[in-house]
Design an enzyme around this catalytic site. Structure first.
Site, PDB file in Angstrom:
ATOM      1  N   HIS A 347       0.973  -1.058   0.112  1.00 30.39           N
ATOM      2  CA  HIS A 347      -0.135  -0.224   0.196  1.00 30.39           C
ATOM      3  C   HIS A 347       0.922   1.291   0.185  1.00 30.39           C
ATOM      4  CE1 HIS A 347      -2.561   3.025   2.412  1.00 30.39           C
ATOM      5  NE2 HIS A 347      -3.127   2.894   1.099  1.00 30.39           N
ATOM      6  N   SER A 348       0.580   2.159  -1.061  1.00 35.31           N
ATOM      7  CA  SER A 348       1.434   3.497  -0.974  1.00 35.31           C
ATOM      8  C   SER A 348       2.898   3.235  -0.948  1.00 35.31           C
ATOM      9  CB  SER A 348       0.945   4.248   0.526  1.00 35.31           C
ATOM     10  OG  SER A 348       1.422   5.515   0.411  1.00 35.31           O
ATOM     11  N   LEU A 349       3.646   4.010   0.036  1.00 37.33           N
ATOM     12  CA  LEU A 349       5.132   3.647  -0.057  1.00 37.33           C
ATOM     13  C   LEU A 349       5.457   2.369  -0.089  1.00 37.33           C
ATOM     14  CD1 LEU A 349       7.868   5.094  -0.477  1.00 37.33           C
ATOM     15  CD2 LEU A 349       7.813   5.061   2.223  1.00 37.33           C
ATOM     16  N   SER A 351       4.068  -0.219  -1.662  1.00 40.04           N
ATOM     17  CA  SER A 351       4.174  -0.798  -3.152  1.00 40.04           C
ATOM     18  C   SER A 351       5.491  -0.359  -3.686  1.00 40.04           C
ATOM     19  CB  SER A 351       3.232  -0.354  -3.804  1.00 40.04           C
ATOM     20  OG  SER A 351       2.966   1.020  -3.863  1.00 40.04           O
TER      21      SER A 351
END
Length: 729
Positions: A347-349, A351
């Site tokens: 999720h977010s960073l 990924s």
């Protein structure tokens, strides 16, 4: 209720018994034989200093009861519960998390309960006192003698008036010592025997068979959603949604026992980064003004800067890779019969961290099962195959045997000189072609314009995988990227900034022939209002404008969108101006109604109040999902509802249009589409800015997201949904 309770306590001995005892008295005599109470096991959960007792699933409770009966003398008897994620140490009565750090919970074998003061939830008595109560109850039933009075360990009175009426008198607090003797004065609390009488929500057990394992890596900061919960809690939600989606959409496969479930395990890297002492150093240089905001930034947004610093980037990638390898080995140790694949989600960073790790994995083609060793060494025969592939592209297939005989893999080929090729008996023409190919690859390695060499090169395929991932890896922070102990089946990115980071690093486009060395599936899933999410496909096909795939609704319907202004940035694929569609699903209308009701309540809060709530949330109580809305939203909401008749029906989403399957988005996801956009809820259409934060944090409870993940995972095993959803590929 308290007034009726107090009058009842005063009149209990006179009023309650004569009225009820005869009715009950008729029953027990011949037929009312004593039957032992059936215990159910609970554990104590403390959240925000509030404690509650949570029942184990029926399967777990039966397993604990069986172990209790069999191994009473064994001190080290351990029973795995909750799908193997928690162990119960029976002797110590403790529930311990297996895969992550969590406070140990007390476990209790529960038979008797009393109603708590605060929230009317039932609380179990201690095991020893429950035994006393049960013994008193057994005697009362057997002899049919009621009105039994017992004293609890805290010197409070419990009276068993009859099988249906049992009361615990809680003493009224007094400042003197007169209340030291047990008394019936005070607030009566209901007492119940057996879990079946307290309306406890006993969770459904999980299928024991695990078909696939997914590691989930969080983004910036320790909190993962709008309620400021940890990655463990958010992944628990994701797992629970997956279990209900399996029941709803894979019923046939479940009934035929083809499938069990997918296990999701959280990977936490934030705590190890912030335990390096960097927080103390930051504290020294942080200004004292706007204290809460600065601490919030230090704890969250700074993770992005840390990741772009070579010192801390190394800590982060080491932590993520070693944690995933540790969890994988521990999982195999606890599930020796596991034969499924492993996927990863970020999720977010999180990924971006996974993407950088995956671009730096070393491909070892022939070892699905060889695990660690295989993934660290490139097998020479696999390398020879790649060289053969390259020769085919250069139209030099007739020399394949010569290269095979010389055991020439890709690495050896790149060390070749003209002299070496001459010794192998390769004629001048083919020699020149091969040397030109090698030199063009080297150029690309040494940082020619990002993406362009592979763009120009007609034969860039697997043979150049090493160089191409350097191309995608351009501008990555210089770090020693660790290897994973497995080859992930699919990589899922939720609300991901990968596209933005690649662009900022100087990667103008991704070669259509590029695929992650060890992971052949890649899905980029985002909410249309997620401010952190970026697309990937336009970097592969820059000359063509096309929409992302619209994620099918888990109930097979299409959500409506209201009152979007003409200047709305949302592309048609996820809802342009539209009215309530004539074929709209009734449940969709109820979803809108529910959203509007919630919003109308929120609109009563003034703007300052909502801002105060937002700031307080940085350090205090969890904020319920989107509590307050600004006045802009009110105007938009009204405009949206009033102007309905003038708006035009929505075009069919791009996902359903005929030409979509013809778009070639390269090999990053085996030739399949990569970008998937969630359908926003009707209420979210009113104000995109208001729902932006929620958009970034909505994935954990999104049935549509979970269903896509399950569908793609099970598709690799040849198992499909009971019925295909409209608009899905």
């Amino acid at each position: 209720s308290s007034s009726s309770g107090s009058s009842m306590s005063a009149q209990e001995p006179r009023a309650a018994q004569p009225r009820r005892a005869p009715a009950e008295g008729a029953e027990p005599d011949p037929a009312h034989r004593y039957e032992a109470v059936v215990p159910h096991w609970f554990y104590r959960k403390v959240t925000d200093s509030r404690e509650r007792w949570v029942p184990f699933s029926s399967q777990d409770s039966e397993r604990l009861e069986a172990a209790q009966g069999s191994g009473r003398d064994k001190e080290d008897l351990v029973v795995p519960t909750s799908g193997g994620r928690y162990d119960v140490h029976l002797q110590k009565r403790q529930r311990v998390a297996v895969y992550w750090e969590e406070e140990v919970s007390e476990v209790r074998r529960c038979t008797w309960f009393y109603k708590g003061d605060k929230d009317n939830k039932y609380i179990p008595y201690s095991e020893t006192f429950s035994e006393e109560l049960e013994e008193a109850y057994r005697i009362a039933v057997t002899l049919d003698e009621w009105k039994k009075k017992l004293e609890s360990p805290s010197r409070e009175v419990i009276i068993l008036h009859n099988p249906k009426l049992m009361v615990h008198y809680h003493p009224v607090a007094s400042s003197d010592d007169w209340g030291s003797t047990p008394t019936e004065q005070g607030r009566p609390r209901t007492v119940k025997r057996g879990v079946e009488n307290i309306a406890a929500e006993i969770p459904n057990g999980e299928p024991q068979q695990i078909d696939h394992l997914v590691f989930v890596v969080h983004g910036i900061g320790p909190a993962c959603d709008i309620r400021f919960r940890s990655i463990v809690q958010c992944v628990n939600d994701f797992r629970n949604v997956s279990l209900s989606m399996l029941q709803a959409h894979f019923r046939k496969a479940q009934e035929q026992q083809q499938i069990g479930r997918v296990e999701f395990l959280p990977v936490n890297w934030h705590s190890s980064l912030h335990s390096t002492g960097v927080d103390v150093d930051l504290e020294r240089i942080t200004l004292p003004s706007i204290n809460r905001l600065r601490h919030f930034i230090n704890d969250t947004i700074l993770d992005v800067f840390f990741y772009n610093s070579s010192t801390y980037c190394q800590t982060i990638v080491d932590t993520v890779a070693s944690e995933m390898n540790r969890l994988y080995q521990l999982f195999l140790q606890r599930n020796p019969l596991f034969k499924g694949g492993v996927s990863i989600a970020g999720h977010s960073l999180g990924s971006l961290i996974l993407f950088d790790l995956l671009t730096n994995q070393k491909a070892a083609p022939e070892e699905d099962e060889q695990g660690q060793e295989g993934s660290r060494t490139t097998s020479s025969s696999g390398g020879v195959e790649e060289v053969k592939e390259m020769l085919k592209k250069l139209e030099l297939s007739e020399y394949c045997d010569v290269f095979e005989k010389e055991k020439m893999d890709r690495q050896a080929l790149f060390l070749c000189t003209e002299e070496n090729l001459k010794e192998m008996g390769i004629p001048l023409g083919p020699r020149m072609k091969i040397l030109h190919h090698i030199s063009s690859k080297r150029e690309m390695q040494h940082g020619a314009e990002p993406g362009s060499p592979s763009q120009r090169d007609p034969d860039s395929t697997d043979d150049g995988r090493n160089c191409q991932y350097r191309d995608v890896g351009l501008g990555q922070v210089s770090a020693n990227y660790p290897q994973l102990d497995y080859k992930p089946t699919i990589f899922f990115a939720f609300g991901s900034p990968i596209g933005m980071f690649l662009t900022v690093r100087g990667v103008k486009r991704i070669d259509p022939n590029y695929s992650l060395p060890t992971c052949k599936g890649f899905f980029n899933i985002f909410h249309p209002f997620d401010p952190v999410a970026y697309r990937i496909e336009p970097m592969i096909v820059p000359d063509l404008e096309f929409e992302p795939m619209l994620l099918p609704h888990h109930k097979g319907r299409k959500r409506m969108h209201l009152g979007k202004g003409q200047g709305s940035p949302s592309p048609p694929a996820w809802g342009s101006c539209c009215s309530l569609q004539p074929d709209a699903d009734p449940s969709c209308l109820s979803e809108l109604k529910e959203g509007l009701t919630r919003m109308s309540v929120d609109l009563k809060n003034n703007l300052l109040g909502s801002l105060r709530v937002a700031w307080q949330s940085f350090t205090r109580a969890p904020l319920p999902a989107v509590e307050a809305a600004s006045t802009d939203a009110e105007v938009e909401a009204e405009a949206g509802v009033e102007k309905q008749p003038d708006t035009k029906p929505e075009e069919p989403p791009a996902a359903v249009k005929e030409e979509t399957p013809l778009i070639n988005v390269g090999r990053l996801n085996r030739g399949n589409r990569i970008d998937y956009v969630l359908q926003e809820k009707p209420i979210e259409s009113f104000n995109e800015y208001l729902f932006a934060l929620q958009g970034h944090l909505c994935y954990w409870e999104s049935e549509d997201t979970v269903l896509l993940v399950l569908k793609e995972i099970y598709q690799t095993q040849g198992i499909t949904l009971d019925q295909p959803l409209p608009g899905s590929q």
